[in-house]
Enzyme design. Structure first.
Site, PDB file in Angstrom:
ATOM      1  N   GLU A 178       0.831  -1.214   0.000  1.00  0.00           N
ATOM      2  CA  GLU A 178       0.000   0.000   0.000  1.00  0.00           C
ATOM      3  C   GLU A 178       0.864   1.262   0.000  1.00  0.00           C
ATOM      4  OE1 GLU A 178      -2.817  -0.535   3.265  1.00  0.00           O
ATOM      5  OE2 GLU A 178      -4.146  -1.597   1.909  1.00  0.00           O
ATOM      6  N   GLU A 385      -5.604  -8.142  -1.381  1.00  0.00           N
ATOM      7  CA  GLU A 385      -6.251  -8.012  -0.069  1.00  0.00           C
ATOM      8  C   GLU A 385      -7.706  -7.675  -0.321  1.00  0.00           C
ATOM      9  OE1 GLU A 385      -4.742  -5.412   2.980  1.00  0.00           O
ATOM     10  OE2 GLU A 385      -2.662  -5.871   2.454  1.00  0.00           O
TER      11      GLU A 385
HETATM   12  C1  BG6 Z   1      -4.458  -3.058   4.643  1.00  0.00           C
HETATM   13  C2  BG6 Z   1      -3.130  -3.501   5.135  1.00  0.00           C
HETATM   14  O1  BG6 Z   1      -4.542  -1.699   4.804  1.00  0.00           O
HETATM   15  O2  BG6 Z   1      -5.605  -3.463   5.291  1.00  0.00           O
HETATM   16  C3  BG6 Z   1      -3.158  -4.650   6.126  1.00  0.00           C
HETATM   17  O3  BG6 Z   1      -2.240  -3.794   4.093  1.00  0.00           O
HETATM   18  C4  BG6 Z   1      -4.349  -4.491   7.038  1.00  0.00           C
HETATM   19  O4  BG6 Z   1      -1.942  -4.667   6.802  1.00  0.00           O
HETATM   20  C5  BG6 Z   1      -5.613  -4.558   6.188  1.00  0.00           C
HETATM   21  O5  BG6 Z   1      -4.391  -5.390   8.069  1.00  0.00           O
HETATM   22  C6  BG6 Z   1      -6.917  -4.511   6.956  1.00  0.00           C
HETATM   23  O6  BG6 Z   1      -6.937  -3.401   7.796  1.00  0.00           O
HETATM   24  P1  BG6 Z   1      -7.184  -3.550   9.338  1.00  0.00           P
HETATM   25  O7  BG6 Z   1      -6.935  -2.235   9.894  1.00  0.00           O
HETATM   26  O8  BG6 Z   1      -8.593  -3.997   9.486  1.00  0.00           O
HETATM   27  O9  BG6 Z   1      -6.224  -4.574   9.823  1.00  0.00           O
END
Ligand code: BG6
Length: 487
Positions: A178, A385
């Site tokens: 990111e 993701e």
């Molecule tokens: C992304 C990141 O922003 O979202 C991850 O690359 C992160 O590291 C994921 O865990 C989900 O966000 P969160 O804050 O719910 O863990």
């Protein structure tokens, strides 16, 4: 819903990051990272960065879900689901504990070799992020992180070691997780490791105050990451022509709140800087047309040398990857801004529902943005993701029913299928936190994304036992049928 055929070699899998799952923060020669200095939090309590480790604080990365000692069991469960790909990150501090060490840490090198060999055993292709919010703390302290150009060389030393050591075991790499978070005010510390003037509370609901000097430092830190990433692409190809290196962009996707042209224009600007800038540089090898005016208006002067320009051109990525969780809206109307709930993703969209953490669920948006990105870049895409952070309940008989997660994944997979039919060259999907892990934004355990449940709570209490949720069996079926059985 009609059945959509995914390509035969589609890379189904799941994703994690070292600081959120590995633990063993000071074991095996590992050094401290910025993430190791982030306290636990929850929906109401923001995480804090502490320059020293405080005795009375809980730092969730220190033990996380202890994948360091459980990776064999965890990878076996990924294999049971049928994973073709496993996205993970290498903790830079396991290879170079201080970031600027002369020699790498052999124990760290061997640890990841074992992890990759374990993947190989099951024909799981690792997708390895080189830097996932894991800046060596020493580099943050001594050099102010990526604000110092020297970090480019330190990063290259690290890349050289891992590209050489893992040749034949890894094919797909991502440079910075990111990376566009560095284009946003809250990204200075977490993403760029810039300590000077860093906001130490990770409270995304509050406005961040940043001086012009800090902004300039942040964008130059981001620039140094661009150069480092491009050089890493070139180096990787020189070490192994089979290597494929991608960029990784946070899908900060927005719609105009109304058809008012000023909302539309503001959305375009927000998308340009927050979303497109980094991909434009990393895919095309140069800053886009809109960057100059933006930097001028923001008082930012990028230290772009001729050598940097050449490096950017020589190191364009092979594929484009992004995270996708939610979308938001952009409004220029002060009344709307006050009333519509201003979140990190923008103003709330009245047509969408939110997760328990206020992230607005938008499966159709995934198809839309896949088409947007693909028409812009025309290179293979991966969604690396995606997922729903939710609280899960363990029943008395040990089962975990998570229909909400299945529904979220099903809707997004359907839309990916539609995008493939639209002609998008989508080659892989690795939903986030396939095994429950620590949340990056809130530092808690209860915001779970996994298909595998981990018995651990927000204070680090639990047996760490792994259990299969309903979504585990559902995703297994989805992979087995190559995306055609989503019932
Ligand atoms: C992304 C990141 O922003 O979202 C991850 O690359 C992160 O590291 C994921 O865990 C989900 O966000 P969160 O804050 O719910 O863990």
């Amino acid at each position: 819903m009609k059945k959509i055929q995914f390509p035969d070699n589609f890379l189904w899998g799941g994703a994690t990051a070292a600081n959120q799952c590995e633990g063993a923060w000071n074991i095996g020669g590992k050094g401290e990272s910025v993430a190791d200095h982030m306290t636990a939090g929850d929906r109401k309590t923001p995480r804090r960065f502490t320059p020293e480790i405080e005795d009375d604080q809980y730092y969730p990365s220190h033990e996380a879900i202890d994948m360091y000692h459980n990776y064999k069991e965890d990878i076996a469960m990924f294999a049971e689901m049928g994973f073709k790909m496993y996205r993970m990150s290498i903790a830079w501090t396991r290879i170079f504990p201080n970031g600027d060490d002369k020699k790498p840490n052999e124990e760290g090198i061997e640890f990841y070799r074992s992890v990759f060999e374990e993947c190989k055993k099951y024909n799981i292709e690792p997708l390895v992020t080189l830097s996932h919010y894991e800046m060596p703390y020493n580099l943050a302290k001594e050099y102010d992180g990526w604000a110092d150009r020297k970090c480019i060389d330190f990063f290259m030393n690290y890349c050289n070691v891992v590209f050489t050591e893992y040749k034949g075991l890894v094919k797909y790499w991502l440079t910075f997780n990111e990376i566009n978070i560095g284009a946003m005010h809250f990204g200075a510390l977490m993403s760029c490791g810039v300590l000077s003037g860093a906001v130490t509370e990770l409270d995304l609901s509050k406005p961040f105050v940043e001086t012009d000097k800090q902004k300039n430092r942040r964008f130059n830190a981001l620039h140094n990451q661009f150069v480092a990433s491009a050089k890493a692409v070139k180096l990787a190809h020189a070490i192994d022509a089979e290597y494929k290196i991608g960029c990784m962009i946070a899908g900060m996707c927005s719609y105009p709140f109304t058809p008012n042209p000023s909302d539309v224009l503001e959305t375009q600007k927000r998308m340009q800087i927050g979303n497109y800038l980094c991909g434009d540089v990393m895919v095309r090898g140069e800053y886009p047309h809109y960057a100059d005016r933006f930097f001028k208006e923001q008082g930012v002067k990028i230290d772009l040398t001729d050598a940097d320009s050449r490096a950017l051109k020589d190191g364009c990525v092979d594929f484009y990857s992004f995270s996708y969780y939610a979308t938001g809206c952009v409004s220029t109307d002060p009344e709307t801004l006050k009333s519509a709930g201003n979140m990190v993703f923008g103003v709330a969209n009245p047509h969408l529902k939110s997760s328990e953490w206020g992230w607005q669920i938008d499966a159709v948006g995934l198809r839309f943005f896949l088409n947007e990105y693909y028409s812009r870049y025309q290179i293979p895409m991966m969604v690396v993701e995606n997922g729903l952070g939710a609280v899960d309940t363990v029943e008395d008989d040990g089962s975990i029913h998570d229909p909400y997660r299945i529904e979220y994944l099903r809707r997004h997979i359907e839309q990916m299928g539609e995008a493939i039919e639209d002609g998008v060259d989508l080659i892989g999907y690795t939903p986030w936190g396939c095994i429950d892990l620590i949340s990056a934004s809130t530092g808690e355990m209860h915001k779970r994304y996994g298909m595998i449940y981990v018995d651990n709570d927000n204070d680090g209490n639990g047996t760490m036992k792994r259990s299969r949720k309903d979504s585990f069996y559902w995703y297994k079926k989805c992979i087995e049928s190559n995306g055609t059985d989503l019932d």
